[in-house]
Design an enzyme around this catalytic site. Structure first.
Site, mmCIF file in Angstrom:
data_model
loop_
_atom_site.group_PDB
_atom_site.id
_atom_site.type_symbol
_atom_site.label_atom_id
_atom_site.label_comp_id
_atom_site.label_asym_id
_atom_site.label_seq_id
_atom_site.Cartn_x
_atom_site.Cartn_y
_atom_site.Cartn_z
ATOM 1 N N SER A 137 1.489 -0.907 0.034
ATOM 2 C CA SER A 137 -0.102 -0.178 -0.309
ATOM 3 C C SER A 137 0.909 1.418 0.469
ATOM 4 O O SER A 137 2.258 1.396 0.089
ATOM 5 C CB SER A 137 -0.666 -0.195 1.291
ATOM 6 O OG SER A 137 -1.906 1.169 1.721
ATOM 7 N N TYR A 150 -2.537 -1.583 10.368
ATOM 8 C CA TYR A 150 -2.689 -1.853 8.883
ATOM 9 C C TYR A 150 -1.066 -1.463 8.435
ATOM 10 O O TYR A 150 -0.249 -2.230 7.609
ATOM 11 C CB TYR A 150 -3.392 -0.147 8.153
ATOM 12 C CG TYR A 150 -3.353 -1.253 6.850
ATOM 13 C CD1 TYR A 150 -4.402 -2.130 6.517
ATOM 14 C CD2 TYR A 150 -2.749 -0.251 5.794
ATOM 15 C CE1 TYR A 150 -5.151 -1.976 5.004
ATOM 16 C CE2 TYR A 150 -3.286 -0.692 4.411
ATOM 17 C CZ TYR A 150 -4.097 -1.165 3.832
ATOM 18 O OH TYR A 150 -4.272 -1.022 1.973
HETATM 19 N N1 NAD Z 1 -8.914 -0.840 -2.186
HETATM 20 C C1 NAD Z 1 -7.350 0.258 -1.861
HETATM 21 O O1 NAD Z 1 -7.447 1.536 -1.792
HETATM 22 C C2 NAD Z 1 -6.048 -0.103 -0.977
HETATM 23 C C3 NAD Z 1 -5.277 0.301 -1.921
HETATM 24 C C4 NAD Z 1 -3.725 -0.347 -0.997
HETATM 25 C C5 NAD Z 1 -3.803 -1.149 -0.892
HETATM 26 N N2 NAD Z 1 -4.915 -2.210 -0.301
HETATM 27 C C6 NAD Z 1 -4.801 -3.006 -0.353
HETATM 28 O O2 NAD Z 1 -5.194 -4.593 -1.546
HETATM 29 C C7 NAD Z 1 -5.111 -5.795 -0.878
HETATM 30 C C8 NAD Z 1 -7.035 -6.176 -1.334
HETATM 31 O O3 NAD Z 1 -7.502 -4.908 -1.133
HETATM 32 P P1 NAD Z 1 -9.309 -4.724 -1.838
HETATM 33 O O4 NAD Z 1 -9.036 -2.978 -1.781
HETATM 34 O O5 NAD Z 1 -9.376 -5.736 -2.977
HETATM 35 O O6 NAD Z 1 -10.320 -4.859 -1.106
HETATM 36 P P2 NAD Z 1 -11.505 -5.552 -0.626
HETATM 37 O O7 NAD Z 1 -12.347 -6.326 0.179
HETATM 38 O O8 NAD Z 1 -12.216 -5.802 -2.370
HETATM 39 O O9 NAD Z 1 -10.950 -7.166 -0.443
HETATM 40 C C9 NAD Z 1 -10.245 -8.525 0.438
HETATM 41 C C10 NAD Z 1 -9.961 -10.257 0.337
HETATM 42 O O10 NAD Z 1 -9.878 -10.455 1.302
HETATM 43 C C11 NAD Z 1 -9.836 -11.476 2.014
HETATM 44 N N3 NAD Z 1 -9.977 -11.618 3.126
HETATM 45 C C12 NAD Z 1 -10.254 -10.817 4.647
HETATM 46 N N4 NAD Z 1 -10.178 -11.214 5.628
HETATM 47 C C13 NAD Z 1 -9.865 -12.408 4.662
HETATM 48 C C14 NAD Z 1 -9.700 -13.772 5.556
HETATM 49 N N5 NAD Z 1 -8.659 -13.573 7.426
HETATM 50 N N6 NAD Z 1 -8.801 -14.834 4.773
HETATM 51 C C15 NAD Z 1 -8.783 -14.998 3.220
HETATM 52 N N7 NAD Z 1 -9.342 -14.221 2.963
HETATM 53 C C16 NAD Z 1 -9.194 -13.157 3.209
HETATM 54 C C17 NAD Z 1 -11.774 -11.159 1.501
HETATM 55 O O11 NAD Z 1 -12.867 -12.042 1.486
HETATM 56 C C18 NAD Z 1 -11.461 -9.899 0.142
HETATM 57 O O12 NAD Z 1 -11.609 -10.674 -1.221
HETATM 58 C C19 NAD Z 1 -5.543 -5.705 0.872
HETATM 59 O O13 NAD Z 1 -3.935 -6.406 1.526
HETATM 60 C C20 NAD Z 1 -5.431 -4.228 0.647
HETATM 61 O O14 NAD Z 1 -3.957 -3.870 1.765
HETATM 62 C C21 NAD Z 1 -6.201 -1.732 -1.001
#
Ligand code: NAD
Length: 255
Positions: A137, A150
């Protein structure tokens, strides 16, 4: 990405929505065999629609991490690409941050990527080819108040990425991290709603005044844009690229 893509076996975590879902779709479209891993059963339908296999696992459980890799090896014979993507968020000042939430976030977003890397390593080493892509991130580079667990997990993920890169270099294994700013996913939709309630603002104001405050490009990122970068880092073409953090952050960290 242009050119012929060598079909590979990929294990992707956190695939029922957002970035993980986009990566699964993109990988399947490139001809990779994909094991999509998520604790949410909704991941089954997402995987089936994309043409991937699904394995349900709560990755805060170390045994489940090992079982996910075993499942990929059992189904497809090996693991070539590991995408550590599953993540959650919890916002609270350090003083009030629940210990159980801290542990859950570190288990899911730092310990699970370590255990999955460890479990997938022998297969990558035996084949002399491996790609580890860690979805970190912009909060692996900078901090914001209220997100201690986080931010600690994501900063740790950069350390894990660099160490894996150094250990894997001689074995054909690369490791890279991607550092996105705000991507249009359910994780961010929830934050927009929370912040709107907290500050008594409209959701559009939260996006413009809070989320895009540090952005040069004033829009949210699409999950598919992150998936394109994952695919590049997982390709043959990226064999010389390792130990690096790839910002896709709308210019946030340029200032
Ligand atoms: N969306 C953003 O702005 C953003 C920015 C930077 C980094 N990220 C990172 O990207 C990654 C994906 O995030 P996203 O935004 O697509 O979120 P999202 O909530 O759409 O997806 C997260 C996924 O992780 C799964 N998950 C959660 N807990 C779990 C567990 N205990 N075991 C297995 N699976 C589990 C959820 O079911 C979901 O499918 C994350 O690591 C997040 O930190 C996201």
């Amino acid at each position: 990405m242009s050119g012929i893509v060598t079909p590979r076996v990929a294990l992707v975590t956190g695939t029922s929505s957002g970035i993980g879902e986009a990566v699964v779709r993109h990988f399947c479209s490139l001809g990779h065999q994909v094991l999509a891993v998520d604790f949410n059963p909704a991941g089954q339908e997402v995987a089936e629609q994309a043409g991937a296999a699904f394995f349900q696992a709560d990755l805060t459980d170390g045994e489940a991490c090992k079982a996910a890799v075993s499942e990929a090896v059992k189904r497809f014979g090996r693991v070539d690409i590991l995408v550590n993507n599953a993540g959650i968020q919890h916002v609270s000042p350090i003083e009030a941050f629940p210990e159980a939430k801290w542990r859950q976030i570190i288990d899911l977003m730092l310990t699970a990527p370590f255990l999955l890397t460890q479990a997938a390593w022998p297969s990558m080493r035996e084949n002399g080819w491996g790609r580890i892509v860690n979805i970190a991130s912009v909060h692996a580079q900078v901090a914001s108040p209220g997100k201690s667990a986080y931010i600690s997990a994501k900063h740790g993920m950069i350390g894990l990425t660099k160490t894996a890169a150094l250990e894997g270099g001689a074995q054909g294994i690369t490791a890279n991290a991607i550092c996105p700013a705000y991507v249009k996913t359910p994780l961010v939709d929830n934050q927009i709603a929370d912040q709107a309630r907290l500050h008594g603002m409209q959701e559009q104001e939260v996006i413009e005044q809070i989320m895009l405050k540090n952005a040069a490009v004033k829009r949210l990122i699409e999950p598919a844009e992150v998936a394109e970068l994952v695919a590049y880092l997982a390709s043959d073409a990226a064999g010389a690229v390792t130990g690096a953090s790839w910002n896709i952050d709308l210019g946030w960290t340029a200032q």
